[in-house]
Design an enzyme around this catalytic site. Structure first.
Site, short mmCIF file in Angstrom:
data_model
loop_
_atom_site.label_atom_id
_atom_site.label_comp_id
_atom_site.label_asym_id
_atom_site.label_seq_id
_atom_site.Cartn_x
_atom_site.Cartn_y
_atom_site.Cartn_z
N CYS A 1 -3.25 1.05 7.02
CA CYS A 1 -3.56 0.28 8.23
C CYS A 1 -4.14 1.12 9.36
O CYS A 1 -5.01 0.69 10.08
CB CYS A 1 -2.30 -0.40 8.70
SG CYS A 1 -0.94 0.77 8.88
N GLU B 1 3.75 -5.40 11.95
CA GLU B 1 2.89 -4.23 11.76
C GLU B 1 1.71 -4.69 10.91
O GLU B 1 1.84 -4.85 9.69
CB GLU B 1 3.66 -3.10 11.06
CG GLU B 1 4.81 -2.53 11.86
CD GLU B 1 4.38 -1.78 13.11
OE1 GLU B 1 3.17 -1.53 13.27
OE2 GLU B 1 5.25 -1.46 13.93
N ASN C 1 0.81 -1.23 0.00
CA ASN C 1 0.00 0.00 0.00
C ASN C 1 0.83 1.27 0.00
O ASN C 1 0.38 2.32 -0.47
CB ASN C 1 -1.01 -0.02 1.15
CG ASN C 1 -0.36 0.12 2.50
OD1 ASN C 1 0.79 -0.28 2.67
ND2 ASN C 1 -1.07 0.67 3.45
P1 NAD Z 1 -0.08 -9.90 3.03
O1 NAD Z 1 0.10 -10.35 4.42
O2 NAD Z 1 -0.86 -10.73 2.10
O3 NAD Z 1 1.34 -9.66 2.29
C1 NAD Z 1 2.36 -8.89 2.86
C2 NAD Z 1 3.71 -9.40 2.38
O4 NAD Z 1 3.94 -10.72 2.88
C3 NAD Z 1 3.87 -9.50 0.87
O5 NAD Z 1 5.16 -9.05 0.51
C4 NAD Z 1 3.74 -11.00 0.60
O6 NAD Z 1 4.38 -11.43 -0.57
C5 NAD Z 1 4.41 -11.57 1.83
N1 NAD Z 1 4.05 -12.95 2.17
C6 NAD Z 1 2.94 -13.62 1.84
N2 NAD Z 1 2.96 -14.87 2.38
C7 NAD Z 1 4.14 -14.97 3.06
C8 NAD Z 1 4.72 -16.01 3.85
N3 NAD Z 1 4.13 -17.19 4.04
N4 NAD Z 1 5.92 -15.76 4.43
C9 NAD Z 1 6.54 -14.57 4.28
N5 NAD Z 1 6.02 -13.56 3.53
C10 NAD Z 1 4.83 -13.75 2.93
O7 NAD Z 1 -0.69 -8.49 3.21
P2 NAD Z 1 -1.41 -7.61 2.14
O8 NAD Z 1 -2.78 -8.13 1.90
O9 NAD Z 1 -0.48 -7.42 1.00
O10 NAD Z 1 -1.48 -6.22 2.92
C11 NAD Z 1 -2.60 -5.75 3.56
C12 NAD Z 1 -2.44 -5.81 5.06
O11 NAD Z 1 -1.29 -5.07 5.48
C13 NAD Z 1 -3.61 -5.17 5.75
O12 NAD Z 1 -4.05 -5.99 6.81
C14 NAD Z 1 -3.04 -3.87 6.29
O13 NAD Z 1 -3.72 -3.34 7.38
C15 NAD Z 1 -1.64 -4.27 6.60
N6 NAD Z 1 -0.76 -3.08 6.73
C16 NAD Z 1 -0.23 -2.77 7.96
C17 NAD Z 1 0.57 -1.64 8.13
C18 NAD Z 1 1.16 -1.28 9.48
O14 NAD Z 1 2.16 -0.57 9.52
N7 NAD Z 1 0.58 -1.69 10.59
C19 NAD Z 1 0.83 -0.83 7.04
C20 NAD Z 1 0.28 -1.16 5.82
C21 NAD Z 1 -0.51 -2.30 5.67
#
Ligand code: NAD
Length: 498
Positions: free
Chosen positions: A301, A266, A169
């Site tokens: 988020c 996060e 994002n």
């Molecule tokens: P996601 O968890 O699907 O993916 C995040 C990352 O993890 C990607 O790079 C993905 O390729 C990787 N990934 C996927 N499976 C993995 C595994 N088994 N092992 C290691 N890495 C793996 O998240 P998303 O849907 O891309 O993002 C949305 C989420 O992120 C929302 O819940 C949002 O709130 C959160 N978010 C949190 C913050 C924060 O700072 N708290 C900031 C932005 C987004």
């Protein structure tokens, strides 16, 4: 699916942006092959526009080895040199604001209206941690020699290789919130950006090198879940910092548990915005609408995605918020008056549509928005700002993250009711309070079960303040001294003095 052909004409034609070639950046090498490929789709047009190499386990191993070797060099680099390099990086990022803003739009459809400000914020984070690099809090005296005593102190040391896994994002901001703190503390990093947003990390990697940071200190592996899983479980990765969703966080935590590897998580949020009757209602309404929809089209988020309004002002206030939200232009992210661009992909559209449909079935009222946009926007992933009132407190929309431009509105009677409602989800990322009563603000701040609380429109995501969640929003911090401390382990040292 292949790259768009001449015949595939999107309804919205974006001006030419020179997209960087997406490559794996390992040590001094760059290469465009991995274990597979992914076709990046421009969310504004729905058209594939780049091939992204997906790193495999062998690439991950090579990158981690490279970071491991570079650790010896970076750790021994004088603190002043590390500081100057990070401060140079901050300046270079700022100097490339227009390019980063264009890449943010190409990556995930970030509207140009806000893209440059986000680059500025990222530069501030890099500068902030560059400032710490030669003033590190490396330890404290724990005891002094006396009769029968010992002289003791702590010694904080960098871990070594940090595995950085980030989401789509805000790719530059996510890099800026994690990488400079890790490097300032003396660690090296292997970063895995989301395959959905590969471009910003390419320019960032170029600038890291231009800033004089040695090869291998910063490595980038574009890739998907496979690369992420291989990275977090690699034995030479000593700590993981992750931004993403709770389901992935569970897998990462389970993988790290095998070797008791520490993890910063996060995660998501369903942050409440409490508006009391005595608040500055005009300011609160503008803030509520802009924060729910005007920041990354609702895809961040910490946004206040639950609007909790005191009974006595509910109807008037909510009408105000809906009117502002309804006035936001939704459209091409390259048009400067666009407030809301596309959401990331068809999966996001499906999730948003399902949650809004469920809310309708649960008896909620859609005050504005509520239907995917068609016409000339039909090829991209456009969903308008959607204000949903009378949301049932126990419904899915009241409790689960949408990660899109949907604001769930609920009413509360008094302070106790407001706090109970705010604390009624599993998440605990941010809280927002609007009131002109300082005593009420202090009581509410203390009672909210969240990692941060901002009162009366204070800004979020500033480098000097720690940011992190509790509960399903994660664990650990980015930002502030706390964010730096995540990248040290503590050795307790004592000298016999008799
Ligand atoms: P996601 O968890 O699907 O993916 C995040 C990352 O993890 C990607 O790079 C993905 O390729 C990787 N990934 C996927 N499976 C993995 C595994 N088994 N092992 C290691 N890495 C793996 O998240 P998303 O849907 O891309 O993002 C949305 C989420 O992120 C929302 O819940 C949002 O709130 C959160 N978010 C949190 C913050 C924060 O700072 N708290 C900031 C932005 C987004």
């Amino acid at each position: 699916m292949g790259i768009a052909t001449e015949e595939q004409r999107p309804a919205i034609v974006l001006p030419e942006v020179t997209l960087p070639e997406v490559t794996l950046r390992i040590g001094s090498t760059t290469r465009s092959t991995g274990a597979g490929t992914y076709h990046h789709i421009n969310p504004a047009t729905g058209v594939p526009d780049a091939v992204v190499p997906l790193a495999g386990a062998a690439d991950v191993d090579e990158a981690v080895q490279s970071a491991h070797e570079a650790f010896a060099v970076w750790k021994a680099t004088p603190a002043g040199t590390r500081a100057r390099a990070l401060l140079t990086l901050a300046r270079l990022v700022e100097e490339h604001t227009a390019e980063f803003a264009a890449l943010a739009t190409a990556d995930n459809g970030t509207p140009q209206a806000t893209a440059a400000a986000m680059v500025g914020a990222a530069a501030e984070w890099i500068r902030y941690y560059g400032g710490w690099a030669d003033k590190l809090p490396l330890g404290r005296v724990t005891s002094v020699a006396g009769a029968g005593g010992s002289f003791g102190h702590t010694l904080r040391q960098p871990y070594g290789v940090i595995g950085v896994v980030i989401t789509w994002n805000a790719p530059l901001m996510s890099l800026a919130m994690k990488v400079p703190a890790a490097l300032a503390a003396g660690n090296t990093v292997v970063v895995k950006p989301s395959e959905l947003t590969p471009f910003s990390a390419m320019l960032f990697a170029d600038l890291v090198r231009e800033a004089g940071i040695p090869d291998g200190v910063f490595n980038v592996l574009t890739g998907g879940a496979e690369a992420g899983a291989a990275l977090v479980s690699h034995p030479l990765v000593k700590k993981v910092t992750f931004t993403g969703g709770p389901d992935t966080a569970r897998k990462i935590t389970a993988a790290c548990a095998q070797t008791f590897k520490p993890v910063v998580l996060e995660l998501g949020g369903k942050s409440a915005n409490l508006v009391f009757a005595d608040a500055d209602l005009d300011a609160a309404a503008l803030h509520a609408a802009f924060m729910a929809f005007g920041i990354m089209t609702g895809q961040a988020c910490a946004l206040p995605t639950r609007l909790l309004v005191q009974d006595s002002i509910h109807d008037e206030f909510v009408a105000k918020v809906a009117a502002i939200a309804g006035s936001f232009k939704v459209g091409s992210p390259l048009e400067l008056d666009t407030i809301c661009g596309p959401v990331i992909n068809q999966g996001a559209i499906d999730r948003i549509e399902a949650m809004v449909a469920q809310a309708r079935n649960d008896g909620a009222r859609i005050l504005t928005g509520g239907t995917r946009l068609g016409g000339e926007l039909a090829d991209g992933y456009y969903y308008p700002p959607t204000v949903v009132a009378d949301v049932d407190r126990d419904s899915e929309l009241a409790r689960q993250e949408v990660f899109g431009p949907v604001l769930a509105v609920m009413r509360f009677s008094d302070e106790a009711d407001a706090v109970a409602l705010a604390n009624s989800t599993d998440y605990g990322l941010s809280g927002y309070v609007w009131t002109s009563d300082a005593k009420c603000a202090m009581r509410v701040v203390e009672q909210l079960e969240t990692g941060e609380v901002v009162v009366n429109g204070a800004p979020n995501a500033v480098a000097e303040r720690p940011f992190g969640g509790i509960g399903h929003s994660g664990t650990g911090n980015e930002g502030g001294l706390e964010g730096l401390e995540e990248f040290f382990w503590t050795k307790s040292v004592a000298y016999g003095t008799n």
